[in-house]
Design a protein around this motif. Structure first.
Motif, PDB file in Angstrom:
ATOM      1  N   LEU A 181       0.544  -1.130   0.121  1.00  0.00           N
ATOM      2  CA  LEU A 181       0.256  -0.350   0.226  1.00  0.00           C
ATOM      3  C   LEU A 181       0.924   0.948   0.109  1.00  0.00           C
TER       4      LEU A 181
ATOM      5  N   ASP B  77      -7.909  -1.714   8.127  1.00  0.00           N
ATOM      6  CA  ASP B  77      -9.060  -1.407   8.180  1.00  0.00           C
ATOM      7  C   ASP B  77     -10.091   0.417   8.260  1.00  0.00           C
TER       8      ASP B  77
ATOM      9  N   ARG C   7      -8.870   1.855   5.165  1.00  0.00           N
ATOM     10  CA  ARG C   7      -9.939   1.471   3.460  1.00  0.00           C
ATOM     11  C   ARG C   7     -11.038   1.374   3.918  1.00  0.00           C
TER      12      ARG C   7
END
Length: 442
Positions: free
Chosen positions: A121, A354, A357
């Motif tokens: 990422l 999380d 995202r």
């Protein structure tokens, strides 16, 4: 300096290193090791060193117990307290199955797997732990006690700080092993200490935490003391925490830093924080792994109880310390030093990712002293609490699919089963408090 395989082999040959300890960590955060002679090091790098995985709690069954340690040369370090003629070194290892595949139950592999996703990422996860511990006397048989002639408090000096010499020696040994020590000081409770080392990448930080705990215990023993990372060894004083300072970097720059408002944190940091708060109940059984851990997480002892965040305020679970710019970071205050640092950092990171995202929204900060709020005020702010004991934490862990996915089925199932048994054994025991309270009265 980070050693390569050839660097290690040359150093061992040129500097009279005779023994090498191959270290690894089980799923419960306990360090293990196998020693080899210098002549076996090249073989260890190329072929691994076999050990019995069945004999390590939480690893494998007897039917598939042949496992292999593969040394990570970047972790090579001479052990300073061992003899200087015929030196002893250590290398932290990764664990593989007999067929050469990665062992899914290796905590270090779990963290490396999550870090690999993070790199893809474009991020680097940076961590700075704050590890607290107690130094206690031993009895005439060398067994640990919970007594200390130390009467010092936060940042006191000798003569009140009776652990000053041991703490200084610990710092010196750690520096010889490549640590950069930033601060060391006496903590709030008598006999309690803290040593902080340099902010670094998450894998190095986890390796350093395991090395730190080993060094503290050994140097304490050499000074006639017992060091413990038990979260709450004494009932009426602060327990020991392992606060985790963290940030994400991209292209060498801290992405938690706000470009729009220098006094705030970035949207990325807020999403990360929201993810962490969203999953923290499920993380707690790993970050606070003992029955005793939950005796620390009580109001009035500078440990978090409620799930909230704030700027600088130390009463919530998550805070943003004062430094800004490249020093911007989040501090998670609930973990304790009994945890497995590889698993804890993997879960903290995955929870934060999380949040990024899914662009989770961070609730408003709680800037009041949460400890002083009435139950009505807490309800008005809709403050949730951390699990109050290990059983409740395990129930939250089982509810959160992110925890299972991050740890992998092997560690998740072995860990939850072992901790459920630990709680059952505690719950079925008769404790001294019960005897003192009830034996004469009823």
């Amino acid at each position: 300096m980070q050693f390569t395989k050839e660097d290690c082999l040359k150093y061992v040959e040129d500097n009279d290193v005779r023994f090498i300890r191959l270290q690894f960590t089980d799923i419960f955060g306990r360090m293990k090791n196998i020693a080899i002679t210098n002549n076996q090091l090249r073989h260890a790098f190329e072929n691994g060193v076999m050990f019995d995985g069945f004999a390590v709690a939480g690893f494998t069954g007897v039917e598939a117990s042949d496992m292999f340690l593969f040394p990570d040369p970047a972790t090579f370090s001479v052990i300073p307290w061992r003899p200087q003629q015929g030196k002893v070194a250590r290398i932290i290892c990764d664990i593989k199955n007999h067929d050469g595949s990665q062992f899914e139950g290796d905590p270090r592999y779990v963290l490396k797997r999550i870090l690999r996703k993070t790199y893809e990422l474009g991020y680097t996860f940076q961590v700075g732990p704050e590890c607290e511990f107690f130094l206690f006397h031993t009895d005439n048989q060398g067994q640990p006690t919970t007594s200390s002639h130390d009467t010092a408090s936060y940042c006191d000096l000798a003569p009140f700080d009776q652990g000053e010499n041991a703490r200084r020696e610990i710092c010196m040994v750690l520096e010889e092993m490549g640590f950069e020590i930033e601060t060391s000081h006496h903590e709030s409770a008598a006999g309690q200490h803290e040593i902080d080392f340099r902010y670094t990448d998450a894998l190095t930080a986890a390796d350093n935490i395991m090395t730190f705990k080993m060094v503290v215990k050994i140097i304490a023993q050499r000074n006639g003391l017992h060091a413990t990372f038990m979260p709450k060894p004494l009932p009426h004083v602060n327990g020991s925490g392992m606060h985790i300072n963290m940030s994400l970097a991209r292209g060498g720059h801290n992405v938690f830093m706000s470009q729009e408002d220098p006094g705030d944190i970035s949207k990325t940091a807020k999403h990360f924080a929201a993810g962490l708060l969203n999953h923290v109940k499920g993380i707690t059984a790993v970050a606070n792994p003992l029955v005793n851990s939950y005796k620390r997480l009580r109001p009035g002892f500078e440990a978090p109880v409620h799930i909230a965040w704030s700027h600088m305020n130390r009463s919530p679970l998550l805070r943003v310390p004062a430094p800004r710019g490249e020093g911007t970071r989040l501090e998670l205050r609930s973990p304790d030093p009994a945890c497995n640092p590889y698993l804890t950092l993997a879960l903290v990171l995955e929870a934060g990712l999380d949040g990024i995202r899914n662009e989770l929204k961070l609730a408003p900060p709680v800037n009041e002293n949460i400890y002083s709020l009435t139950p009505e005020q807490q309800a008005q702010l809709k403050l949730e609490r951390l699990p109050s004991n290990l059983l409740a934490a395990l129930e939250e862990m089982k509810k959160d699919s992110l925890i299972r996915t991050t740890l992998g089925e092997h560690i998740f199932s072995k860990y939850t089963a072992a901790k459920a048994l630990e709680w059952e054994e505690y719950d079925n025991s008769i404790h001294s408090w019960e005897i003192d309270r009830y034996l004469k009265s009823f």
